[in-house]
Design a protein around this motif. Sequence first.
Motif, PDB file in Angstrom:
ATOM      1  N   UNK A   5      -0.930  31.890 -25.942  1.00 17.18           N
ATOM      2  CA  UNK A   5      -1.019  32.296 -24.455  1.00 17.18           C
ATOM      3  C   UNK A   5       0.221  32.758 -24.514  1.00 17.18           C
ATOM      4  N   UNK A   6       1.019  32.976 -25.085  1.00 17.73           N
ATOM      5  CA  UNK A   6       2.441  33.224 -24.998  1.00 17.73           C
ATOM      6  C   UNK A   6       2.865  34.924 -24.479  1.00 17.73           C
ATOM      7  N   UNK A   7       3.636  35.025 -22.914  1.00 18.22           N
ATOM      8  CA  UNK A   7       3.556  36.448 -22.439  1.00 18.22           C
ATOM      9  C   UNK A   7       4.946  36.997 -23.035  1.00 18.22           C
ATOM     10  N   UNK A   8       5.030  36.811 -24.478  1.00 18.97           N
ATOM     11  CA  UNK A   8       5.783  37.540 -25.240  1.00 18.97           C
ATOM     12  C   UNK A   8       5.427  39.022 -25.798  1.00 18.97           C
ATOM     13  N   UNK A   9       5.902  39.767 -25.931  1.00 18.43           N
ATOM     14  CA  UNK A   9       5.852  41.129 -26.620  1.00 18.43           C
ATOM     15  C   UNK A   9       4.903  40.601 -27.912  1.00 18.43           C
ATOM     16  N   UNK A  10       3.698  41.594 -28.333  1.00 15.55           N
ATOM     17  CA  UNK A  10       3.472  41.154 -29.397  1.00 15.55           C
ATOM     18  C   UNK A  10       3.376  41.685 -30.569  1.00 15.55           C
ATOM     19  N   UNK A  11       4.406  40.877 -31.633  1.00 13.41           N
ATOM     20  CA  UNK A  11       4.491  41.936 -32.692  1.00 13.41           C
ATOM     21  C   UNK A  11       3.664  42.457 -33.292  1.00 13.41           C
ATOM     22  N   UNK A  12       4.262  43.223 -34.407  1.00 11.67           N
ATOM     23  CA  UNK A  12       2.598  44.081 -35.664  1.00 11.67           C
ATOM     24  C   UNK A  12       2.205  43.187 -36.051  1.00 11.67           C
ATOM     25  N   UNK A  13       0.746  43.087 -36.284  1.00  7.28           N
ATOM     26  CA  UNK A  13       0.023  42.250 -36.793  1.00  7.28           C
ATOM     27  C   UNK A  13       0.692  41.636 -38.775  1.00  7.28           C
ATOM     28  N   UNK A  14       1.446  42.757 -39.360  1.00 10.51           N
ATOM     29  CA  UNK A  14       1.933  42.271 -40.433  1.00 10.51           C
ATOM     30  C   UNK A  14       3.015  41.066 -40.816  1.00 10.51           C
ATOM     31  N   UNK A  15       3.004  41.347 -39.412  1.00 12.59           N
ATOM     32  CA  UNK A  15       4.551  40.207 -38.946  1.00 12.59           C
ATOM     33  C   UNK A  15       3.781  39.068 -39.473  1.00 12.59           C
ATOM     34  N   UNK A  16       2.930  38.659 -38.645  1.00 14.49           N
ATOM     35  CA  UNK A  16       2.487  37.325 -37.988  1.00 14.49           C
ATOM     36  C   UNK A  16       1.826  36.494 -39.038  1.00 14.49           C
ATOM     37  N   UNK A  17       2.141  35.769 -39.338  1.00 13.38           N
ATOM     38  CA  UNK A  17       1.526  34.242 -40.165  1.00 13.38           C
ATOM     39  C   UNK A  17       0.828  32.790 -38.631  1.00 13.38           C
ATOM     40  N   UNK A  18      -0.500  32.381 -39.445  1.00 15.94           N
ATOM     41  CA  UNK A  18      -0.794  31.237 -38.643  1.00 15.94           C
ATOM     42  C   UNK A  18      -0.874  30.264 -38.846  1.00 15.94           C
ATOM     43  N   UNK A  19      -0.337  28.669 -37.935  1.00 11.66           N
ATOM     44  CA  UNK A  19      -0.804  27.602 -39.130  1.00 11.66           C
ATOM     45  C   UNK A  19      -1.331  26.552 -37.733  1.00 11.66           C
ATOM     46  N   UNK A  20      -1.816  25.035 -38.719  1.00 12.66           N
ATOM     47  CA  UNK A  20      -2.331  24.819 -37.713  1.00 12.66           C
ATOM     48  C   UNK A  20      -2.297  23.739 -36.710  1.00 12.66           C
ATOM     49  N   UNK A  21      -0.821  23.755 -36.633  1.00  9.51           N
ATOM     50  CA  UNK A  21       0.496  23.207 -36.241  1.00  9.51           C
ATOM     51  C   UNK A  21       1.283  23.517 -35.967  1.00  9.51           C
ATOM     52  N   UNK A  22       2.707  22.744 -34.796  1.00 14.50           N
ATOM     53  CA  UNK A  22       3.372  23.320 -34.677  1.00 14.50           C
ATOM     54  C   UNK A  22       4.591  22.721 -36.005  1.00 14.50           C
ATOM     55  N   UNK A  23       4.471  21.995 -36.389  1.00 17.65           N
ATOM     56  CA  UNK A  23       4.926  20.780 -38.484  1.00 17.65           C
ATOM     57  C   UNK A  23       4.737  21.742 -38.916  1.00 17.65           C
ATOM     58  N   UNK A  24       3.477  22.368 -39.420  1.00 14.64           N
ATOM     59  CA  UNK A  24       2.946  23.178 -40.482  1.00 14.64           C
ATOM     60  C   UNK A  24       3.655  24.623 -40.991  1.00 14.64           C
ATOM     61  N   UNK A  25       4.645  24.615 -39.236  1.00 17.43           N
ATOM     62  CA  UNK A  25       5.259  26.272 -38.995  1.00 17.43           C
ATOM     63  C   UNK A  25       6.634  26.368 -39.378  1.00 17.43           C
ATOM     64  N   UNK A  26       7.053  24.568 -38.866  1.00 15.66           N
ATOM     65  CA  UNK A  26       8.661  24.068 -39.225  1.00 15.66           C
ATOM     66  C   UNK A  26       8.512  23.912 -40.634  1.00 15.66           C
ATOM     67  N   UNK A  27       7.985  23.469 -41.272  1.00 18.07           N
ATOM     68  CA  UNK A  27       7.222  23.046 -42.852  1.00 18.07           C
ATOM     69  C   UNK A  27       8.477  24.529 -43.223  1.00 18.07           C
ATOM     70  N   UNK A  28       7.698  25.284 -42.793  1.00 19.62           N
ATOM     71  CA  UNK A  28       7.974  26.766 -43.274  1.00 19.62           C
ATOM     72  C   UNK A  28       8.901  27.210 -42.764  1.00 19.62           C
ATOM     73  N   UNK A  29       9.649  27.062 -42.579  1.00 23.65           N
ATOM     74  CA  UNK A  29      10.813  27.466 -41.967  1.00 23.65           C
ATOM     75  C   UNK A  29      10.878  28.410 -40.246  1.00 23.65           C
ATOM     76  N   UNK A  30       9.890  27.769 -39.214  1.00 21.41           N
ATOM     77  CA  UNK A  30       9.572  28.495 -38.730  1.00 21.41           C
ATOM     78  C   UNK A  30      10.767  28.253 -36.866  1.00 21.41           C
ATOM     79  N   UNK A  31      11.628  28.205 -36.484  1.00 23.27           N
ATOM     80  CA  UNK A  31      11.692  27.678 -35.006  1.00 23.27           C
ATOM     81  C   UNK A  31      10.131  27.741 -34.116  1.00 23.27           C
ATOM     82  N   UNK A  32      10.566  26.510 -33.194  1.00 21.27           N
ATOM     83  CA  UNK A  32       9.566  26.423 -31.860  1.00 21.27           C
ATOM     84  C   UNK A  32       9.511  28.548 -31.174  1.00 21.27           C
ATOM     85  N   UNK A  33       8.882  28.765 -30.141  1.00 18.41           N
ATOM     86  CA  UNK A  33       9.759  29.411 -29.190  1.00 18.41           C
ATOM     87  C   UNK A  33      10.367  29.353 -27.451  1.00 18.41           C
ATOM     88  N   UNK A  34      11.203  29.568 -27.416  1.00 19.27           N
ATOM     89  CA  UNK A  34      12.356  28.688 -26.047  1.00 19.27           C
ATOM     90  C   UNK A  34      11.592  29.546 -24.794  1.00 19.27           C
TER      91      UNK A  34
END
Length: 351
Positions: free
Chosen positions: A49-78
């Motif tokens: 539900x994040x209100x930020x502008x949507x990126x392009x589809x090819x730039x999106x990856x999906x993870x089951x939970x924040x821990x998995x996203x962090x393990x892949x090197x991503x950080x939480x949206x502020x």
Amino acid sequence: MNQMTAIDPPAFAALDPEACWDAFLRRDRAQDGRFVGAVRTTGIYCKPSCAARHPRRENMAFYPDPAAARAAGFRACLRCHPDEVGRDRLAVEKAMRMMAQAEEPPRLDEIASHVGYAPHHFHRLFKRETGLTPAAYARAIRADRLKAALAGEGTVTDAIYEAGYNAPSRAYADADRHLGMSPSAWRDGGRGAVIRHAVLDTSLGPMLVAATAKGLCRISFDEGVEDLRSRFPHADLQPPDPAFTALADQVRALVDNPRRPADLPMDVQGTHFQQAVWAALRSIPPGETRSYGEIAAMAGNPAAVRAAGTACGGNNLAVLIPCHRVLRGDGSLGGYAYGTARKKALLERER
């Protein structure tokens, strides 16, 4: 930041990437906490539900939970704080268990303290997740206990105290709200309750409309007075009066135009989960649909997909409580108590 473009996320069998992307496009709050979306070009992950502008589809990856996203090197949206969503949902589930186990409905400050939130914040959070306030949810639990106790062999008074009420007056007030009639009338097939009814001609076929003095208690297709009598064998079934006729005309208008606002009085009983499901159904905007999984999440129990479907099937007010707006997870129509042709017609009229 550019190094994030090289991330190739592992596959998670439980996630459908296109369904996740669709949830992001719709900013579907019901999917918050069920997975996160990570943006390769910025290195952040967000809730659906994040209100930020949507990126392009090819730039999106999906993870089951924040821990998995962090393990892949991503950080939480502020902006959307995705890490807090799971904590919020767990707090609501913990509060629901507390209320289910309590002999008497706990106070809001007691519930909030139990889950570690400020009372005013948790009140908003709980209603957002379940569609009910904590007090309404607790009352519904106790009304469920009363209903179960009334099915037993003891007296009505015994059932009232067995359900956890300290005084009959509170039990009768809750029964009027949740059962639509007094405890004794509920136990005795609606004895003493006056129900006015009519079978209306509509563009989708004959429709039974019935109401107590409190509000509508049955809207259904292809049913008649005998079906109503089987539900309330000892109720006083009466023909329409002017007030009922005006109400029934508004119901008939919903069939031809299910997009029209419909703030009509209702008198239906249900468990606390059923009531949460029905509240979730009424929150779906006309012209939109939700899956059974989304409805279960909106009702406060994401795992109860089958129970959500059962609650939809137990809906006594066709069209007014729009269970026709619920589809299967693959987008197909799924079932409908009054036939998929009617379901399809209602959806087409809304669109």
